[in-house]
Structures are given as C-alpha cells and as structure tokens.
Write an enzyme that holds these catalytic residues in place. Structure first.
Site, PDB file in Angstrom:
ATOM      1  N   VAL A  55       0.843  -1.193   0.000  1.00  0.00           N
ATOM      2  CA  VAL A  55       0.000   0.000   0.000  1.00  0.00           C
ATOM      3  C   VAL A  55       0.879   1.243   0.000  1.00  0.00           C
ATOM      4  O   VAL A  55       2.093   1.168   0.182  1.00  0.00           O
ATOM      5  CB  VAL A  55      -0.940   0.036   1.234  1.00  0.00           C
ATOM      6  CG1 VAL A  55      -1.864  -1.172   1.252  1.00  0.00           C
ATOM      7  CG2 VAL A  55      -0.146   0.152   2.530  1.00  0.00           C
ATOM      8  N   THR A 124       0.883   8.123  -1.550  1.00  0.00           N
ATOM      9  CA  THR A 124       1.915   9.005  -1.008  1.00  0.00           C
ATOM     10  C   THR A 124       2.179  10.153  -1.959  1.00  0.00           C
ATOM     11  O   THR A 124       2.424  11.288  -1.527  1.00  0.00           O
ATOM     12  CB  THR A 124       3.204   8.214  -0.764  1.00  0.00           C
ATOM     13  OG1 THR A 124       2.912   7.069   0.028  1.00  0.00           O
ATOM     14  CG2 THR A 124       4.240   9.069  -0.067  1.00  0.00           C
ATOM     15  N   ALA A 125       2.152   9.884  -3.264  1.00  0.00           N
ATOM     16  CA  ALA A 125       2.399  10.932  -4.247  1.00  0.00           C
ATOM     17  C   ALA A 125       1.412  12.084  -4.066  1.00  0.00           C
ATOM     18  O   ALA A 125       1.804  13.262  -4.059  1.00  0.00           O
ATOM     19  CB  ALA A 125       2.302  10.361  -5.659  1.00  0.00           C
ATOM     20  N   HIS A 165       7.289   5.951 -10.061  1.00  0.00           N
ATOM     21  CA  HIS A 165       7.987   4.783 -10.591  1.00  0.00           C
ATOM     22  C   HIS A 165       8.721   5.070 -11.891  1.00  0.00           C
ATOM     23  O   HIS A 165       9.444   6.048 -12.016  1.00  0.00           O
ATOM     24  CB  HIS A 165       7.010   3.609 -10.724  1.00  0.00           C
ATOM     25  CG  HIS A 165       6.463   3.140  -9.408  1.00  0.00           C
ATOM     26  ND1 HIS A 165       7.214   3.096  -8.256  1.00  0.00           N
ATOM     27  CD2 HIS A 165       5.220   2.703  -9.053  1.00  0.00           C
ATOM     28  CE1 HIS A 165       6.471   2.638  -7.258  1.00  0.00           C
ATOM     29  NE2 HIS A 165       5.267   2.408  -7.711  1.00  0.00           N
TER      30      HIS A 165
END
Length: 296
Positions: A55, A124-125, A165
């Site tokens: 997660v 989180t981003a 990513h």
C-alpha cells in the site's frame, strides 16, 4: 493454507517477491498473488481483502487498525520521488537560479484552475503534492489510472499529471517536462528519504515477525541471484524495456527494502505527522513495526 498477497506488477515488487511467490523461501506458506495498482490495493486493504498487501504510506492512517506495518519489502529511498509533469508550454519560465535548486524551489508554480491527474487520492504521491501545494491556489484533481496519466497530459486532457515509478525515466518520450520533483522538495525540506510504498500484514491472520522473515529472505535471494527473477519480472513489466526495468529496480530496491532502519521509520513518522498537522489524515498510532531491532 495459502496466504493472499497483493503487490503491484512493477519491477521492484516482482523482483523483491519472486522467491516468496515461487515457493523458494524455506518455511514460508504458499501465497496466492493479486497484481494491482496501488490505488486498488489501498482500497482493498481498507476492506481487509488481503493477508499481505503493498500500500501507499500515505494510506496508513486508515489501515493500521487492521494491519501491522512490516519493516521490509516496501519502497523508500532518495532521488525517487513523484514528479509533477506538464507540457512544455504550461511549464513556468525557468528562473536564473542554479539548476540544482530549481526544481526544489519553484515557488512560483501556478496551478490555479488547472486540472491535475493523480494516481489515487490516498497515495503518497498525492499526499506529498498536497503538502507541497498547501500555500498555492487549489487545482482541480482527477484520479486517473497510472498508465493513462502521461498520455492524458500529452494529449491535453489534463494540464498536469502526478507520476511515480518508471515514469521518472520515460516522461520525456511523451514530450513532457517536470514542473517539480516532489522527492527533491521533501528531501530538501526534511533531510529524510521518501517513504513511498509499505508492506502490511493482516492482524490476527499473519504473524508479523514471521512475515518479515519471509520477505527479508525473498529480498536476499533476489540480490544473491538477480537473473533468477528476470523472466518473471519482465513478464509483468507492462512492456517496459529491459534497461528501464534495471534502472527501476536499482532505484527502488535498496537498503530500506531489507529494513526501514531508523531513518526510514523517521521518514514515515514525519510524513504522517505532517499529514495530520495539515488536517489531511487522522493522527497515526501504533506505527512502530512489530519486529525488534531496526537497523541504525
């Protein structure tokens, strides 16, 4: 009895979990794997859908009642943060500041009325974006599947897009430019690594210390023989070129993957404390991973 495991198809996850997924970790139970983007696993974990699950650290405040945070297997690091991308014509004019400071201190970025595509509202981003943009006029936010963000920005469907990513390596191919590197901003502001993705173990179902041992063993096997997982990693890499796969693994699988350590845990605590202080998430209790002996 098999445990359910949910991870992303990204190279860092398949590389780390190859041995566990293929029954190569001694004394570990069999696992049944689901591959899904992190926005999907964040929501699934809130329903208690998986025994072990990857997660976003940004989603932890809503998940720790049902899950233990494990101190390994996740994604933290330096120089690996989310990027806010836009088309060149929407990028702010470059300042005369030194290049090494330009992305960190682009305080004049104007997103007033802009539509920003994000990969999930509890990623989180997105949390980093909200912390960074707290003193700026609000933008319109759309949650968009990760693989649609860069093409959508390039086509003009969105004014900007928040990416993670492998997009760090591929966004110039879409004719896009980075408005801000939120990882650089976070590191400059805190001095801490960037906490991106966490591994959780379901309370009452999985022994967290045993699970941490299985995952660390899987990480060690991945590092000891990187070729063993190659075919598996490439099969799930969503048509990613082998050199991008290698750069992806090299960036996101690091010392924090084997153990959060004191710096990693401090980074997670700082992120969630700032989120709570800003009213973006409830206060978080019980964060310390249940396994003893965090690396210094």
């Amino acid at each position: 009895m098999a445990l359910s495991l949910a991870i992303s198809p990204c190279p860092n996850d398949t590389f780390v979990f190859h041995a566990l997924a293929h029954g190569l970790v001694p004394d570990a139970p069999p696992v049944e794997i689901t591959y899904a983007d992190v926005d999907v696993t964040n929501s699934a974990a809130e329903r208690g859908a998986f025994d072990l699950v990857k997660v976003s650290y940004g989603a932890l405040p809503w998940l720790l009642d049902g899950y233990h945070l494990l101190p390994c297997g996740g994604a933290l690091g330096r120089g690996c943060g989310p990027l806010l991308l836009t088309r060149p014509e929407h990028a702010e004019r470059r300042s005369a500041e030194p290049a090494e400071r330009r992305n960190v201190e682009r305080r004049g970025a104007d997103l007033t009325g802009a539509t920003v595509a994000v990969p999930g509202d509890r990623t989180t981003a997105y949390l980093l974006f909200r912390l960074w943009s707290a003193d700026r006029p609000p933008a319109r936010i759309e949650v968009v599947p990760f693989h649609e963000i860069m093409p959508g920005v390039a086509a003009g469907r969105y004014d900007a897009g928040l990416v993670i990513h492998e997009a760090r390596f591929t966004y110039p191919r879409h004719g896009l430019t980075a408005l801000v590197d939120l990882g650089e901003w976070w590191e400059a502001d805190t001095g801490l690594p960037i906490p991106l993705g966490a591994i959780l173990a379901r309370r009452g179902v999985v022994d967290p210390e045993a699970a941490a041992g299985w995952i660390r063993a899987s990480v060690r096997q991945a590092w000891a023989d990187p070729t063993a997982s190659r075919e598996y990693v490439l099969a799930h890499a969503q048509e990613m070129e082998p050199d991008v796969v290698d750069r992806h693994i090299g960036l996101y699988v690091n010392e924090f993957t084997a153990d959060l350590g004191r710096d990693g845990l401090a980074a997670v605590e700082a992120l969630l404390r700032r989120a709570a202080d800003a009213g973006l998430a409830p206060p978080t209790a019980g964060l310390t991973p249940p396994t003893a002996g965090l690396a210094p």
